[in-house]
Design an enzyme around this catalytic site. Structure first.
Site, PDB file in Angstrom:
ATOM      1  N   GLY A  71      42.478  49.291  36.009  1.00 49.37           N
ATOM      2  CA  GLY A  71      43.559  50.228  36.356  1.00 49.37           C
ATOM      3  C   GLY A  71      44.734  50.149  35.379  1.00 49.37           C
ATOM      4  O   GLY A  71      45.272  51.185  34.951  1.00 49.37           O
ATOM      5  N   THR A  72      45.133  48.943  35.021  1.00 49.95           N
ATOM      6  CA  THR A  72      46.272  48.771  34.112  1.00 49.95           C
ATOM      7  C   THR A  72      46.004  49.469  32.783  1.00 49.95           C
ATOM      8  O   THR A  72      46.849  50.191  32.251  1.00 49.95           O
ATOM      9  CB  THR A  72      46.503  47.255  33.866  1.00 49.95           C
ATOM     10  OG1 THR A  72      46.787  46.643  35.128  1.00 49.95           O
ATOM     11  CG2 THR A  72      47.641  47.005  32.898  1.00 49.95           C
ATOM     12  N   ASP A  79      45.713  42.626  26.531  1.00 47.64           N
ATOM     13  CA  ASP A  79      46.097  41.962  27.786  1.00 47.64           C
ATOM     14  C   ASP A  79      45.320  40.650  27.887  1.00 47.64           C
ATOM     15  O   ASP A  79      44.344  40.444  27.167  1.00 47.64           O
ATOM     16  CB  ASP A  79      45.764  42.869  28.977  1.00 47.64           C
ATOM     17  CG  ASP A  79      46.676  42.643  30.166  1.00 47.64           C
ATOM     18  OD1 ASP A  79      47.379  41.611  30.199  1.00 47.64           O
ATOM     19  OD2 ASP A  79      46.675  43.498  31.073  1.00 47.64           O
ATOM     20  N   GLU A  93      24.190  25.903  48.441  1.00 50.96           N
ATOM     21  CA  GLU A  93      24.942  24.716  48.027  1.00 50.96           C
ATOM     22  C   GLU A  93      24.470  24.280  46.639  1.00 50.96           C
ATOM     23  O   GLU A  93      23.316  24.485  46.257  1.00 50.96           O
ATOM     24  CB  GLU A  93      24.758  23.589  49.048  1.00 50.96           C
ATOM     25  CG  GLU A  93      25.494  23.899  50.344  1.00 50.96           C
ATOM     26  CD  GLU A  93      25.371  22.793  51.385  1.00 50.96           C
ATOM     27  OE1 GLU A  93      24.713  21.775  51.099  1.00 50.96           O
ATOM     28  OE2 GLU A  93      25.915  22.975  52.479  1.00 50.96           O
ATOM     29  N   HIS A 115      46.796  32.776  32.484  1.00 46.71           N
ATOM     30  CA  HIS A 115      47.667  33.898  32.853  1.00 46.71           C
ATOM     31  C   HIS A 115      49.145  33.488  32.893  1.00 46.71           C
ATOM     32  O   HIS A 115      49.987  34.137  32.274  1.00 46.71           O
ATOM     33  CB  HIS A 115      47.214  34.449  34.204  1.00 46.71           C
ATOM     34  CG  HIS A 115      48.034  35.608  34.669  1.00 46.71           C
ATOM     35  ND1 HIS A 115      48.035  36.816  34.009  1.00 46.71           N
ATOM     36  CD2 HIS A 115      48.902  35.736  35.707  1.00 46.71           C
ATOM     37  CE1 HIS A 115      48.860  37.644  34.637  1.00 46.71           C
ATOM     38  NE2 HIS A 115      49.391  37.014  35.652  1.00 46.71           N
ATOM     39  N   LYS A 122      55.302  47.694  34.164  1.00 47.61           N
ATOM     40  CA  LYS A 122      54.277  48.078  35.150  1.00 47.61           C
ATOM     41  C   LYS A 122      54.704  47.673  36.558  1.00 47.61           C
ATOM     42  O   LYS A 122      55.257  46.590  36.751  1.00 47.61           O
ATOM     43  CB  LYS A 122      52.974  47.358  34.772  1.00 47.61           C
ATOM     44  CG  LYS A 122      51.842  47.490  35.751  1.00 47.61           C
ATOM     45  CD  LYS A 122      50.581  46.801  35.235  1.00 47.61           C
ATOM     46  CE  LYS A 122      50.435  45.396  35.756  1.00 47.61           C
ATOM     47  NZ  LYS A 122      49.192  44.745  35.298  1.00 47.61           N
ATOM     48  N   ARG A 171      46.019  34.021  38.771  1.00 47.48           N
ATOM     49  CA  ARG A 171      47.050  35.023  39.083  1.00 47.48           C
ATOM     50  C   ARG A 171      47.857  34.684  40.330  1.00 47.48           C
ATOM     51  O   ARG A 171      48.906  35.269  40.556  1.00 47.48           O
ATOM     52  CB  ARG A 171      46.412  36.413  39.205  1.00 47.48           C
ATOM     53  CG  ARG A 171      46.093  36.991  37.835  1.00 47.48           C
ATOM     54  CD  ARG A 171      45.445  38.350  37.933  1.00 47.48           C
ATOM     55  NE  ARG A 171      44.082  38.233  38.412  1.00 47.48           N
ATOM     56  CZ  ARG A 171      43.266  39.269  38.581  1.00 47.48           C
ATOM     57  NH1 ARG A 171      43.674  40.478  38.329  1.00 47.48           N
ATOM     58  NH2 ARG A 171      42.033  39.084  38.999  1.00 47.48           N
TER      59      ARG A 171
END
Ligand code: R5P
Length: 309
Positions: free
Chosen positions: A240-241, A233, A36, A146, A207, A113
């Site tokens: 991965g992108t 980006d 905590e 984003h 994509k 996201r």
């Protein structure tokens, strides 16, 4: 206007303070053995926080960052309101409420996201976190959010700011790209901004994300034969992108491929994966990581100036 930080954004907060010509104040932020959190503004800094508006620099990532940010804001609100109830050992001199004046600068907004409901029954997590933060401050500046609409109507002014001008300068100074690529439609505005500043060619890919680790790009002819290309980006997570986009670029004759982003999350071995697919990775320092070479401070300063005008 003091610039404060807890545990997660201290180096960037110090840069922001220099950028604004203000003092930096570290707040205590630590964890108990059970994990905590505990936060405190030192007594000698109470007057600085009460005498003028202040800025807290704090990220909402990982989840512990959300709790820490909320607790830091709560402490600042209490100090500015002169709240000393429940103070062990008795109440000191009563201080008046000095009113609103707490601004939050968020280098990386975690949960950004989940900006919409992709299926019925889901929470819009970005909005939920935004509303929690808005309940404890008077304005928020967010670096390269984003999906900007996620923080519409959360109850306080939100300044969306971007470090793409600094990304462009860094890329121009270090690799002088001939071509900027957006790896998906969502990054088109940011990446094309970088291409415009540099004055080079630009294109984008379409994509489809099959799952967190599987990316498919629609085939597209790109005019990159013999070019140095930077893929730009807002964030890199698994990588991965970027890796799939880099494959497409190499197939079409690119001689060098670099990746640039604001938010280097670099999850699950992303950096070693990226190192196999690109010639360089260039990130801003919204999150501390081994590829953070671009300062987010000028952009956060622009966002704060927008809130204060
Ligand atoms: C998605 O729309 C974002 O802009 C990034 O492209 C994405 O989050 C990158 O994730 P990963 O590195 O896991 O492919």
């Amino acid at each position: 206007m003091p610039v404060l930080s807890g545990s997660n954004s201290r180096p960037l907060a110090k840069e922001l303070a220099i950028e604004l010509g203000m003092n930096h104040i570290s707040m205590e932020a630590r964890r108990f053995p059970d994990t905590e959190g505990y936060v405190r503004l030192a007594i000698e800094n109470i007057e600085a926080v009460r005498s003028e508006p202040c800025v807290l620099v704090s990220t909402t990532f990982p989840d512990s960052g959300i709790i820490e940010t909320l607790l830091l804001l709560e402490a600042l609100q209490d100090v500015r309101a002169g709240r000393t109830d429940s103070l062990k050992g008795g109440v000191p001199n009563e201080l008046p409420d000095v009113g609103p004046g707490i601004f939050l600068a968020i280098p990386y907004f975690g949960y950004s996201r989940q900006d919409k409901r992709f299926q019925p029954g889901e929470a819009i997590s970005a909005k939920a976190i935004g509303k929690l933060l808005a309940s404890r401050c008077d304005g928020i500046a967010v670096l390269d959010l984003h999906a900007p609409e996620a923080l519409d109507e959360i109850g306080v002014p939100v300044a969306l700011t971007s470090c793409m001008p600094e990304v462009a300068k860094h890329l121009q100074d270090t690799i002088a790209p001939d071509f900027i690529l957006s790896p998906d439609k969502g990054a088109i505005d940011r990446a094309s901004h970088v291409a415009n500043i540099i004055g080079c060619k630009f294109s984008y890919l379409e994509k489809t994300r099959i799952d967190a680790h599987t990316i498919v790009h629609k085939a597209k002819d790109l005019d990159v034969d013999g070019s140095i290309v930077a893929i730009v980006d807002d964030m890199i997570a698994t990588g991965g992108t970027i890796c799939r986009a880099s494959e497409a670029l190499h197939t079409q004759g690119a001689i060098e491929v670099h990746a640039a982003c604001t938010h280097g999350l670099f999850t699950g071995g992303a950096i070693s994966r990226l190192d196999r697919f690109v010639d360089g990775v260039h990130a801003a320092n919204s999150l501390q990581n081994p590829r953070a070479v671009i300062s987010g401070a000028p952009a956060l300063a622009r966002g704060l100036m927008e809130l204060l005008k």
